[in-house]
Write a protein that holds these residues in place. Structure first.
Motif: not given
Length: 303
Positions: A159-181
């Motif tokens: 999930e490179e796109r989600l990781i990039a958003a998490v690293e930029k700080g505007w997407l929480s890791i919890k929400l990124a995992m929710e989207i991935a799952r």
């Protein structure tokens, strides 16, 4: 002896040595050679040629009784002086085992190099692959164990796109995992719940929506094409053709509307420019010119 103790001992070898010796260049070999950027190396050669060597290279005697040395730190400086035709090089000589020499060179390279976020995240995955737990990785990296767990989940799913958003700080890791799952049918409900609970607000909700759409259209990784699961049929080709025809008709209609609006502006400006009061007003406001395409139309030089 642990790696940290070896590292400290290696650093003490360098710190305790103060004598600088001139060593013939043919007596020195590179212990751990690495490729270099040609432009960066050219600037290094130019800098040393103009200003001289600011810091001696670090070498260690080789085992075997011969009067030769291996470079521990300073391959770039060594090669630059070689390119400049120097016969002898100022060196700091340290006594260190082969393992310590590799460690000293590695520490210098790591300290000098600026790593990308992607490289740092991949290092987390390497630690995990070697058997380290999330808690152990968190202690080594000074990051939260929950964050480490989430990043590992995203890395393993590509999930490179989600990781990039998490690293930029505007997407929480919890929400990124929710989207991935979540499956596509569940994403909308998940975003509604995030909005209602206050996790996503306003512009952030729109950014997440665009991210989800890009992920669905272009894939999880950058440069990845979305997989085609359906074969093209005559009906689909006809539909695509009709959609493109409608799009071009709308484009032509918008072009006609813009042409009419431009014609109204040109007509109005022609009348205004014949008015002395309006021209005086332009001079008083220090507006001596106008865009050339508009002027050409007003003067009748373009249709």
């Amino acid at each position: 002896m642990t790696a940290i103790e070896t590292h400290r001992r290696a650093l003490m070898h360098v710190a305790e040595e103060t004598t600088i010796r001139l060593i013939p260049i043919e007596d020195i070999r590179v212990l751990n050679p690495r490729a270099r950027n040609k432009q960066v190396f050219a600037r290094l050669v130019e800098n040393i040629s103009a200003l001289g060597l600011k810091r001696p290279i670090t070498v260690a005697p080789t085992t075997g009784g011969t009067e030769s040395y291996e470079i521990v730190c300073g391959q770039g400086r060594f090669e630059a002086l070689q390119a400049l035709g120097e016969k002898k090089i100022p060196c700091i000589v340290v006594s260190a085992s082969e393992a310590d020499r590799y460690l000293i060179g590695l520490v210098e390279n790591l300290a000098r190099r600026k790593h990308s976020n992607r490289e740092l995240l991949m290092s987390i995955q390497i630690l995990s692959d070697r058997g380290y737990t999330c808690q152990q990785i968190a202690e080594k990296t000074c990051l939260d164990a929950g964050y480490i767990h989430g990043i590992l989940v995203l890395l393993r799913q590509g999930e490179e796109r989600l990781i990039a958003a998490v690293e930029k700080g505007w997407l929480s890791i919890k929400l990124a995992m929710e989207i991935a799952r979540s499956k596509d049918v569940d994403l909308q409900q998940a975003m509604i719940e995030a909005y209602e609970s206050g996790v996503l607000k306003g512009e952030q909700l729109m950014r997440v929506r665009r991210l989800v759409d890009k992920r669905k259209t272009f894939g999880k990784r950058y440069g990845q094409q979305a997989p085609r699961t359906e074969k093209p049929t005559p009906q689909k080709l006809l539909h695509a053709y009709q959609v493109e025809v409608r799009r071009q008709k709308v484009m032509i209609k918008k072009s006609d509307i813009n042409e009419q609006r431009l014609l109204i502006i040109v007509t109005a400006m022609r009348k205004l420019l014949t008015d002395d009061y309006f021209r005086t007003l332009l001079r008083n406001e220090e507006i001596p010119d106008m865009p050339k395409p508009l002027a050409d139309r007003i003067l009748g030089e373009t249709p």
